[in-house]
Design an enzyme around this catalytic site. Structure first.
Site, PDB file in Angstrom:
ATOM      1  N   ARG A 209      11.505  -6.454   4.514  1.00 32.49           N
ATOM      2  CA  ARG A 209      11.419  -5.034   4.817  1.00 32.49           C
ATOM      3  C   ARG A 209      12.009  -4.754   6.191  1.00 32.49           C
ATOM      4  O   ARG A 209      12.673  -3.733   6.406  1.00 32.49           O
ATOM      5  CB  ARG A 209       9.953  -4.584   4.758  1.00 32.49           C
ATOM      6  CG  ARG A 209       9.777  -3.095   4.991  1.00 32.49           C
ATOM      7  CD  ARG A 209       8.365  -2.643   4.706  1.00 32.49           C
ATOM      8  NE  ARG A 209       7.437  -2.988   5.758  1.00 32.49           N
ATOM      9  CZ  ARG A 209       6.117  -2.775   5.707  1.00 32.49           C
ATOM     10  NH1 ARG A 209       5.562  -2.244   4.646  1.00 32.49           N
ATOM     11  NH2 ARG A 209       5.335  -3.098   6.712  1.00 32.49           N
TER      12      ARG A 209
ATOM     13  N   ARG B 262      -9.492   0.522   9.465  1.00 32.01           N
ATOM     14  CA  ARG B 262      -9.078  -0.842   9.755  1.00 32.01           C
ATOM     15  C   ARG B 262     -10.098  -1.577  10.608  1.00 32.01           C
ATOM     16  O   ARG B 262      -9.877  -2.741  10.957  1.00 32.01           O
ATOM     17  CB  ARG B 262      -7.759  -0.811  10.515  1.00 32.01           C
ATOM     18  CG  ARG B 262      -6.528  -1.189   9.678  1.00 32.01           C
ATOM     19  CD  ARG B 262      -5.346  -1.014  10.587  1.00 32.01           C
ATOM     20  NE  ARG B 262      -4.167  -1.731  10.228  1.00 32.01           N
ATOM     21  CZ  ARG B 262      -3.101  -1.160   9.676  1.00 32.01           C
ATOM     22  NH1 ARG B 262      -3.105   0.097   9.324  1.00 32.01           N
ATOM     23  NH2 ARG B 262      -2.017  -1.868   9.466  1.00 32.01           N
TER      24      ARG B 262
ATOM     25  N   LYS C 224       0.830  -1.211   0.000  1.00 31.99           N
ATOM     26  CA  LYS C 224       0.000   0.000   0.000  1.00 31.99           C
ATOM     27  C   LYS C 224       0.867   1.265   0.000  1.00 31.99           C
ATOM     28  O   LYS C 224       0.637   2.180  -0.779  1.00 31.99           O
ATOM     29  CB  LYS C 224      -0.932   0.023   1.228  1.00 31.99           C
ATOM     30  CG  LYS C 224      -1.857  -1.180   1.325  1.00 31.99           C
ATOM     31  CD  LYS C 224      -2.832  -1.048   2.484  1.00 31.99           C
ATOM     32  CE  LYS C 224      -2.204  -1.136   3.866  1.00 31.99           C
ATOM     33  NZ  LYS C 224      -1.619  -2.440   4.207  1.00 31.99           N
TER      34      LYS C 224
ATOM     35  N   ARG D  11      11.632  -1.238  11.541  1.00 31.66           N
ATOM     36  CA  ARG D  11      10.352  -1.367  12.248  1.00 31.66           C
ATOM     37  C   ARG D  11      10.344  -2.638  13.092  1.00 31.66           C
ATOM     38  O   ARG D  11      10.470  -3.734  12.548  1.00 31.66           O
ATOM     39  CB  ARG D  11       9.202  -1.443  11.221  1.00 31.66           C
ATOM     40  CG  ARG D  11       8.845  -0.116  10.624  1.00 31.66           C
ATOM     41  CD  ARG D  11       7.705  -0.250   9.634  1.00 31.66           C
ATOM     42  NE  ARG D  11       6.510  -0.896  10.189  1.00 31.66           N
ATOM     43  CZ  ARG D  11       5.343  -0.901   9.563  1.00 31.66           C
ATOM     44  NH1 ARG D  11       5.210  -0.329   8.388  1.00 31.66           N
ATOM     45  NH2 ARG D  11       4.307  -1.501  10.108  1.00 31.66           N
TER      46      ARG D  11
ATOM     47  N   ARG E  56      -0.293  -9.396  13.593  1.00 36.94           N
ATOM     48  CA  ARG E  56      -0.875  -8.363  12.724  1.00 36.94           C
ATOM     49  C   ARG E  56      -1.851  -8.981  11.730  1.00 36.94           C
ATOM     50  O   ARG E  56      -2.905  -8.424  11.443  1.00 36.94           O
ATOM     51  CB  ARG E  56       0.238  -7.594  11.999  1.00 36.94           C
ATOM     52  CG  ARG E  56       0.955  -6.624  12.947  1.00 36.94           C
ATOM     53  CD  ARG E  56       2.317  -6.247  12.454  1.00 36.94           C
ATOM     54  NE  ARG E  56       2.310  -5.400  11.289  1.00 36.94           N
ATOM     55  CZ  ARG E  56       3.364  -5.266  10.478  1.00 36.94           C
ATOM     56  NH1 ARG E  56       4.485  -5.928  10.706  1.00 36.94           N
ATOM     57  NH2 ARG E  56       3.302  -4.458   9.452  1.00 36.94           N
TER      58      ARG E  56
HETATM   59  P1  AMP Z   1       0.977   0.028   9.111  1.00 36.01           P
HETATM   60  O1  AMP Z   1       2.104   0.974   8.918  1.00 36.01           O
HETATM   61  O2  AMP Z   1      -0.259   0.417   8.348  1.00 36.01           O
HETATM   62  O3  AMP Z   1       1.378  -1.404   8.887  1.00 36.01           O
HETATM   63  O4  AMP Z   1       0.553   0.138  10.642  1.00 36.01           O
HETATM   64  C1  AMP Z   1       1.445  -0.215  11.672  1.00 36.01           C
HETATM   65  C2  AMP Z   1       0.705  -0.304  12.989  1.00 36.01           C
HETATM   66  O5  AMP Z   1       0.112   0.973  13.311  1.00 36.01           O
HETATM   67  C3  AMP Z   1      -0.458  -1.283  13.028  1.00 36.01           C
HETATM   68  O6  AMP Z   1      -0.021  -2.610  13.286  1.00 36.01           O
HETATM   69  C4  AMP Z   1      -1.280  -0.710  14.177  1.00 36.01           C
HETATM   70  O7  AMP Z   1      -0.682  -1.011  15.428  1.00 36.01           O
HETATM   71  C5  AMP Z   1      -1.129   0.791  13.974  1.00 36.01           C
HETATM   72  N1  AMP Z   1      -2.191   1.315  13.086  1.00 36.01           N
HETATM   73  C6  AMP Z   1      -2.027   1.893  11.864  1.00 36.01           C
HETATM   74  N2  AMP Z   1      -3.202   2.251  11.340  1.00 36.01           N
HETATM   75  C7  AMP Z   1      -4.157   1.888  12.247  1.00 36.01           C
HETATM   76  C8  AMP Z   1      -5.579   1.975  12.287  1.00 36.01           C
HETATM   77  N3  AMP Z   1      -6.279   2.494  11.266  1.00 36.01           N
HETATM   78  N4  AMP Z   1      -6.208   1.498  13.391  1.00 36.01           N
HETATM   79  C9  AMP Z   1      -5.526   0.984  14.423  1.00 36.01           C
HETATM   80  N5  AMP Z   1      -4.191   0.851  14.452  1.00 36.01           N
HETATM   81  C10 AMP Z   1      -3.498   1.300  13.378  1.00 36.01           C
END
Ligand code: AMP
Length: 190
Positions: free
Chosen positions: A128, A89, A14, A134, A146
């Site tokens: 990654r 989400r 994404k 991360r 996740r």
């Molecule tokens: P991402 O970078 O999208 O993979 O997000 C990394 C982490 O951020 C996720 O595993 C969640 O802990 C948190 N996170 C990101 N977006 C959301 C969301 N819309 N709702 C809840 N937690 C989020």
């Protein structure tokens, strides 16, 4: 305005695709994960709260995430539109987003989802993790958690948009360019 939800499990690509598409369509890219990571780096209260959840691969609570998203949208009132990456989400986030956009006479044009098989996702995320720094990309048990969050709370968001005839699935396997081309075919129509 063009408001698009770019959807897909962790590691679907994404962020990579949003980076290209935001320039092509002159849209603001809001990645909730990036905003949380920025806050963690700067040790804000929001960052401290989000970190406890993110480090374990759990979702940050809805109220906190929704408020943060609204703030990011309001910061960019003159935008041509948005690519929402990593949001909504949960179903509550999806309804909150619809309500919020409606208050601003806006709507979601479509959800475009990158579809990738899980074994490939784990491989991509672990790769990654070698360079991203991360913590949630470096440990297979966190990655699995996740995915579990995705299956139990996030995948239903697809149904939410499907019911509104706004769901578009795209094959997320292939070269970055090939996948961009597939996405462009959908974005052009939205
Ligand atoms: P991402 O970078 O999208 O993979 O997000 C990394 C982490 O951020 C996720 O595993 C969640 O802990 C948190 N996170 C990101 N977006 C959301 C969301 N819309 N709702 C809840 N937690 C989020």
């Amino acid at each position: 305005m063009k408001n698009i939800v770019l959807f897909g499990p962790p590691g679907a690509g994404k962020g990579t695709q949003a980076d290209v598409l935001k320039d092509k369509y002159n849209l603001i890219h809001i990645s909730t994960g990036d905003v949380f990571r920025y806050n963690i780096k700067n040790e804000t209260d929001l960052g401290k709260l989000a970190k406890t959840y993110m480090d374990n691969g759990n979702l940050v609570p809805d109220e906190v995430t929704i408020e943060m998203l609204k703030t990011e949208v309001i910061k960019n009132q003159t935008a041509n539109g948005f690519i929402f990456d990593g949001f909504p989400r949960t179903e509550s986030q999806a309804t909150a987003l619809d309500l919020f956009l409606k208050e601003h006479n806006q709507t979601i044009n479509g959800m475009v989802a990158l579809e990738v098989p899980e074994n490939l996702l784990v491989e991509r995320l672990l790769n990654r993790g070698k360079t991203s720094g991360r913590p949630d990309d470096q440990d297979e048990s966190k990655i699995r958690n996740r995915f579990n969050e995705y299956q139990t709370k996030t995948s239903i968001v697809k149904d939410y948009y499907q019911k509104q005839n706004k769901y578009f699935g795209v094959n997320g396997v292939g070269s970055i360019q090939d996948i961009t081309n597939r996405l462009v075919q959908i974005f052009d129509k939205l």
